[in-house]
Design a protein around this motif. Structure first.
Motif, PDB file in Angstrom:
ATOM      1  N   TRP A   1      -9.003  -2.938   3.038  1.00  0.00           N
ATOM      2  CA  TRP A   1      -9.143  -3.551   1.714  1.00  0.00           C
ATOM      3  C   TRP A   1      -9.787  -4.917   1.799  1.00  0.00           C
ATOM      4  CZ3 TRP A   1      -4.231  -2.945  -1.807  1.00  0.00           C
ATOM      5  CH2 TRP A   1      -4.142  -1.609  -2.231  1.00  0.00           C
TER       6      TRP A   1
ATOM      7  N   THR B   1      -6.550   2.722  -3.060  1.00  0.00           N
ATOM      8  CA  THR B   1      -7.158   2.743  -1.730  1.00  0.00           C
ATOM      9  C   THR B   1      -8.607   3.199  -1.741  1.00  0.00           C
ATOM     10  OG1 THR B   1      -5.005   3.164  -0.727  1.00  0.00           O
ATOM     11  CG2 THR B   1      -6.934   3.686   0.612  1.00  0.00           C
TER      12      THR B   1
ATOM     13  N   ILE C   1      -4.127  -3.755  -9.294  1.00  0.00           N
ATOM     14  CA  ILE C   1      -2.891  -3.017  -9.594  1.00  0.00           C
ATOM     15  C   ILE C   1      -2.602  -2.959 -11.090  1.00  0.00           C
ATOM     16  CG2 ILE C   1      -0.366  -3.136  -9.383  1.00  0.00           C
ATOM     17  CD1 ILE C   1      -0.752  -3.875  -6.472  1.00  0.00           C
TER      18      ILE C   1
ATOM     19  N   THR D   1       3.548   7.061  -7.909  1.00  0.00           N
ATOM     20  CA  THR D   1       3.148   6.053  -6.919  1.00  0.00           C
ATOM     21  C   THR D   1       2.082   6.596  -5.969  1.00  0.00           C
ATOM     22  OG1 THR D   1       5.066   6.637  -5.556  1.00  0.00           O
ATOM     23  CG2 THR D   1       5.291   4.726  -7.018  1.00  0.00           C
TER      24      THR D   1
ATOM     25  N   VAL E   1      -1.430   4.725  -5.365  1.00  0.00           N
ATOM     26  CA  VAL E   1      -1.877   4.295  -4.036  1.00  0.00           C
ATOM     27  C   VAL E   1      -3.231   4.914  -3.691  1.00  0.00           C
ATOM     28  CG1 VAL E   1      -1.388   4.484  -1.556  1.00  0.00           C
ATOM     29  CG2 VAL E   1       0.412   3.763  -3.138  1.00  0.00           C
TER      30      VAL E   1
ATOM     31  N   LEU F   1      -6.063   1.392   3.506  1.00  0.00           N
ATOM     32  CA  LEU F   1      -5.475   0.121   3.099  1.00  0.00           C
ATOM     33  C   LEU F   1      -5.852  -1.015   4.033  1.00  0.00           C
ATOM     34  CD1 LEU F   1      -1.863   1.248   2.137  1.00  0.00           C
ATOM     35  CD2 LEU F   1      -3.712   0.652   0.593  1.00  0.00           C
TER      36      LEU F   1
ATOM     37  N   THR G   1      -5.488  -8.439  -5.616  1.00  0.00           N
ATOM     38  CA  THR G   1      -4.628  -7.250  -5.593  1.00  0.00           C
ATOM     39  C   THR G   1      -4.036  -6.993  -6.972  1.00  0.00           C
ATOM     40  OG1 THR G   1      -4.100  -7.641  -3.260  1.00  0.00           O
ATOM     41  CG2 THR G   1      -2.640  -6.167  -4.479  1.00  0.00           C
TER      42      THR G   1
END
Length: 195
Positions: A113, A174, A138, A166, A170, A110, A134
């Motif tokens: 990023w 990532t 997402i 979740t 993630v 992360l 982002t």
């Protein structure tokens, strides 16, 4: 003396890479010699297994710290570069034109990023642009998992189902979505950065 422009080598880093940032100050009057040695080091790095990219970010003001940002495909590839004789030799030569030893920071996952993360303030992506990029990552990722994966998890209790969902989101963000998305939108995120 006007600060020089960033020096880049190779292409932007790819997913799964490790980024290391070295901060170091050139001795007064030795800035050009220091930059030349960094360019030479980048040429040597290109021959190293797993090398992806490197950038030299000059100080914002004369006398400040340079930042050398290098990207390798894995920690093992970076460690191999660190152990090679070519690196030792060029670092010995850099000691003649630089003050002290470099300070290192490594980034992955992360943290990387929006790499490079430790750069002059003028090169940080605007927060609104980071938020938009982002969201662009997402929204389709969450939509995919809600539509295709959530139906198979309905038999699980709420907390394990949410934890699993979740965790999948993630990991996908990532290692799959954000590294590619930030690479594709590099110009949008850093409109003032030199290519």
């Amino acid at each position: 003396m006007e600060p020089s422009k960033p020096i880049a080598a190779s292409a932007p880093a790819m997913p799964g890479h490790v980024t290391r940032i070295a901060r170091r100050r050139a001795r007064p009057g030795q800035e050009a010699a220091y930059e030349a040695l960094v360019r030479e080091m980048f040429g040597q790095m290109r021959a190293s297994k797993g090398f992806l990219a490197a950038d030299l970010l000059p100080p914002e003001a004369p006398g400040g710290d340079y930042q050398v940002v290098v990207n390798f495909a894995s920690e093992a590839d970076l460690a191999a570069w660190d152990a090679c004789p070519a690196r030792s030799a060029i670092h010995a030569r850099m000691r003649e034109v630089a003050e002290a030893e470099p300070e290192y920071r490594s980034l992955s996952g992360l943290e990387a990023w929006f790499a490079p993360a430790v750069v002059p303030a003028s090169m940080h992506p605007p927060r609104a642009r980071m938020a938009l990029v982002t969201w662009l990552g997402i929204f389709p990722t969450v939509s995919f998992f809600l539509y295709f994966v959530l139906p198979y998890l309905q038999g699980l209790p709420f907390l394990p189902r949410t934890a699993l969902l979740t965790a999948l989101i993630v990991m996908t963000m990532t290692w799959v979505v954000m590294p590619r998305l930030t690479r594709w939108m590099r110009g949008f995120l850093n409109p003032h950065a030199k290519k």
